[in-house]
Design an enzyme around this catalytic site. Structure first.
Site, PDB file in Angstrom:
ATOM      1  N   ARG A 148       0.738  -1.105   0.018  1.00  0.00           N
ATOM      2  CA  ARG A 148      -0.152   0.069  -0.079  1.00  0.00           C
ATOM      3  C   ARG A 148       0.983   1.072   0.027  1.00  0.00           C
ATOM      4  O   ARG A 148       2.069   1.084   0.157  1.00  0.00           O
ATOM      5  CB  ARG A 148      -0.782   0.023   1.088  1.00  0.00           C
ATOM      6  CG  ARG A 148      -1.909  -1.070   1.327  1.00  0.00           C
ATOM      7  CD  ARG A 148      -2.720  -1.022   2.575  1.00  0.00           C
ATOM      8  NE  ARG A 148      -3.680  -2.175   2.853  1.00  0.00           N
ATOM      9  CZ  ARG A 148      -3.428  -3.253   3.282  1.00  0.00           C
ATOM     10  NH1 ARG A 148      -2.222  -3.547   4.018  1.00  0.00           N
ATOM     11  NH2 ARG A 148      -4.267  -4.300   3.371  1.00  0.00           N
ATOM     12  N   LYS A 172      -1.932  -2.185   8.146  1.00  0.00           N
ATOM     13  CA  LYS A 172      -2.987  -1.846   8.860  1.00  0.00           C
ATOM     14  C   LYS A 172      -2.779  -2.436  10.123  1.00  0.00           C
ATOM     15  O   LYS A 172      -2.473  -3.643  10.497  1.00  0.00           O
ATOM     16  CB  LYS A 172      -4.146  -2.102   8.320  1.00  0.00           C
ATOM     17  CG  LYS A 172      -4.404  -1.383   7.141  1.00  0.00           C
ATOM     18  CD  LYS A 172      -5.805  -1.601   6.442  1.00  0.00           C
ATOM     19  CE  LYS A 172      -6.124  -0.816   5.120  1.00  0.00           C
ATOM     20  NZ  LYS A 172      -7.400  -1.068   4.509  1.00  0.00           N
ATOM     21  N   HIS A 241      -2.523   2.708  -5.840  1.00  0.00           N
ATOM     22  CA  HIS A 241      -3.748   1.363  -5.515  1.00  0.00           C
ATOM     23  C   HIS A 241      -3.932   0.677  -6.874  1.00  0.00           C
ATOM     24  O   HIS A 241      -4.184  -0.439  -6.890  1.00  0.00           O
ATOM     25  CB  HIS A 241      -4.985   1.809  -4.898  1.00  0.00           C
ATOM     26  CG  HIS A 241      -5.354   0.877  -3.699  1.00  0.00           C
ATOM     27  ND1 HIS A 241      -4.705   0.930  -2.545  1.00  0.00           N
ATOM     28  CD2 HIS A 241      -6.301   0.099  -3.767  1.00  0.00           C
ATOM     29  CE1 HIS A 241      -5.358  -0.109  -1.864  1.00  0.00           C
ATOM     30  NE2 HIS A 241      -6.256  -0.647  -2.528  1.00  0.00           N
ATOM     31  N   ARG A 244      -1.126  -1.734  -6.990  1.00  0.00           N
ATOM     32  CA  ARG A 244      -1.532  -2.851  -6.106  1.00  0.00           C
ATOM     33  C   ARG A 244      -2.402  -3.793  -6.717  1.00  0.00           C
ATOM     34  O   ARG A 244      -2.322  -4.971  -6.612  1.00  0.00           O
ATOM     35  CB  ARG A 244      -1.921  -2.089  -4.785  1.00  0.00           C
ATOM     36  CG  ARG A 244      -2.441  -3.219  -3.612  1.00  0.00           C
ATOM     37  CD  ARG A 244      -2.716  -2.471  -2.467  1.00  0.00           C
ATOM     38  NE  ARG A 244      -3.317  -3.264  -1.489  1.00  0.00           N
ATOM     39  CZ  ARG A 244      -2.787  -4.108  -0.389  1.00  0.00           C
ATOM     40  NH1 ARG A 244      -1.666  -4.524  -0.555  1.00  0.00           N
ATOM     41  NH2 ARG A 244      -3.738  -4.756   0.270  1.00  0.00           N
ATOM     42  N   HIS A 267      -4.200  -8.948   3.660  1.00  0.00           N
ATOM     43  CA  HIS A 267      -5.621  -8.825   3.823  1.00  0.00           C
ATOM     44  C   HIS A 267      -5.762  -9.707   5.016  1.00  0.00           C
ATOM     45  O   HIS A 267      -5.354 -10.754   5.163  1.00  0.00           O
ATOM     46  CB  HIS A 267      -6.485  -9.361   2.532  1.00  0.00           C
ATOM     47  CG  HIS A 267      -6.448  -8.472   1.389  1.00  0.00           C
ATOM     48  ND1 HIS A 267      -6.586  -8.820   0.056  1.00  0.00           N
ATOM     49  CD2 HIS A 267      -6.452  -7.151   1.232  1.00  0.00           C
ATOM     50  CE1 HIS A 267      -6.759  -7.860  -0.759  1.00  0.00           C
ATOM     51  NE2 HIS A 267      -6.594  -6.836   0.023  1.00  0.00           N
ATOM     52  N   TYR A 276     -10.331 -10.021  -6.992  1.00  0.00           N
ATOM     53  CA  TYR A 276      -9.257  -9.954  -7.923  1.00  0.00           C
ATOM     54  C   TYR A 276      -9.329 -11.476  -8.838  1.00  0.00           C
ATOM     55  O   TYR A 276      -9.045 -11.413 -10.155  1.00  0.00           O
ATOM     56  CB  TYR A 276      -7.870 -10.003  -7.255  1.00  0.00           C
ATOM     57  CG  TYR A 276      -7.440  -8.868  -6.521  1.00  0.00           C
ATOM     58  CD1 TYR A 276      -7.205  -7.429  -7.239  1.00  0.00           C
ATOM     59  CD2 TYR A 276      -7.441  -8.856  -5.107  1.00  0.00           C
ATOM     60  CE1 TYR A 276      -7.141  -6.281  -6.540  1.00  0.00           C
ATOM     61  CE2 TYR A 276      -7.025  -7.480  -4.672  1.00  0.00           C
ATOM     62  CZ  TYR A 276      -7.006  -6.382  -5.357  1.00  0.00           C
ATOM     63  OH  TYR A 276      -6.643  -5.129  -4.673  1.00  0.00           O
TER      64      TYR A 276
END
Length: 295
Positions: A148, A172, A241, A244, A267, A276
């Site tokens: 990211r 995150k 992004h 990504r 994730h 995806y």
């Protein structure tokens, strides 16, 4: 008439705009015509309306090509009218209480084709010196690792293990993961770090620096990615992004397992990665339609 009374309530008590009131009126009138037919009474006896009637209306709207957002807006108008009638004591129960509108389809991620990335990385000039080397490395880093924007900006020199070809990424909720990288990125990293240390007075432990020796910022990375992607694509979205998305799609197109891509992207659930898979399937459908004579 109940409909007119409701519209007056919106105008004088809720101070809604004329445009909003007109939309409410049209939506309710559209349901009235569906429920009563073209020759029915101009008012609507909502006491006779059932949940099944509303569901059938929703289905008819979808069948006639209305988007989910439009259908949900019309349902909102009808729901407001129903609540108004409940407050007035005209209705004893709300026929829309258990009605759920259609879900809005999520747009598939925008990504670059492998040929477009090859053109960008192999044929595009990024400029001379430290800045050109840095900008190309940033593009390659996004594409080769799928990290990211915030993760890239946060990289420090000690997060990169050139001997093992691994980078440590803090994602995150401060969750860390290790991402492997290949020889091409390794060579770019060697060249960049060497040139950076010669040309810039390094003031921070950050991997990616500005000319003043400070950590590069979010806006600068976003802008350099946008400028360089515009050299090979015309997509409206030309953000980090997108790179990504391109990493994830490329991995799946080349037979990587969905679970492995999930871990590389950081994730928390497989559901976030499955989008995806849908993207790659859409690409397969396009190829099929273009190639098969009876598609």
């Amino acid at each position: 008439m109940l409909i007119e009374s409701f519209l007056d309530y919106l105008r004088f008590e809720r101070n809604y705009s004329d445009n909003t009131i007109e939309c409410y009126g049209k939506d309710i009138a559209q349901f009235r015509i569906f429920f009563q037919g073209e020759g029915g009474d101009e008012d609507l006896d909502f006491c006779l309306v059932t949940s099944e009637d509303v569901r059938e209306w929703v289905v008819s709207l979808m069948d006639n090509g209305f988007a989910a957002t439009s259908v949900n807006r019309k349902l909102s108008s009808l729901r407001s009218f129903s609540k108004y009638l409940l407050r007035k004591g005209v209705l004893e129960k709300d026929p829309l209480r258990k009605i759920v509108g259609p879900k809005k389809a999520k747009p598939l991620p925008v990504f670059l084709k492998e040929s477009e990335m090859d053109k960008l990385l192999d044929e595009t000039e990024f400029g001379e010196g430290f800045i050109g080397c840095r900008d190309k490395l940033i593009i390659q880093m996004f594409y080769a690792t799928g990290i990211r924007l915030a993760e890239l900006i946060g990289l420090n020199d000690n997060d990169v293990d050139l001997s093992s070809s691994l980078i440590k990424v803090t994602g995150k909720r401060n969750k860390q993961r290790l991402i492997p990288f290949g020889d091409e990125l390794k060579e770019l990293l060697f060249g960049y770090i060497s040139m950076r240390n010669e040309e810039v007075a390094v003031l921070e432990p950050a991997l990616f620096l500005q000319k003043n020796g400070r950590r590069i910022g979010r806006a600068a990375v976003y802008q350099l990615v946008k400028q360089n992607l515009s050299k090979v694509v015309t997509h409206k979205k030309r953000s980090p992004h997108v790179l990504r998305h391109t990493f994830a799609t490329t991995m799946l197109n080349n037979e990587a397992e969905l679970g492995a891509v999930k871990e590389l992207l950081g994730h928390s659930s497989l559901a976030a990665t499955e989008v995806y898979a849908h993207t790659t399937f859409e690409e397969l459908k396009k190829v099929y339609k273009q190639a098969h004579p009876r598609s």
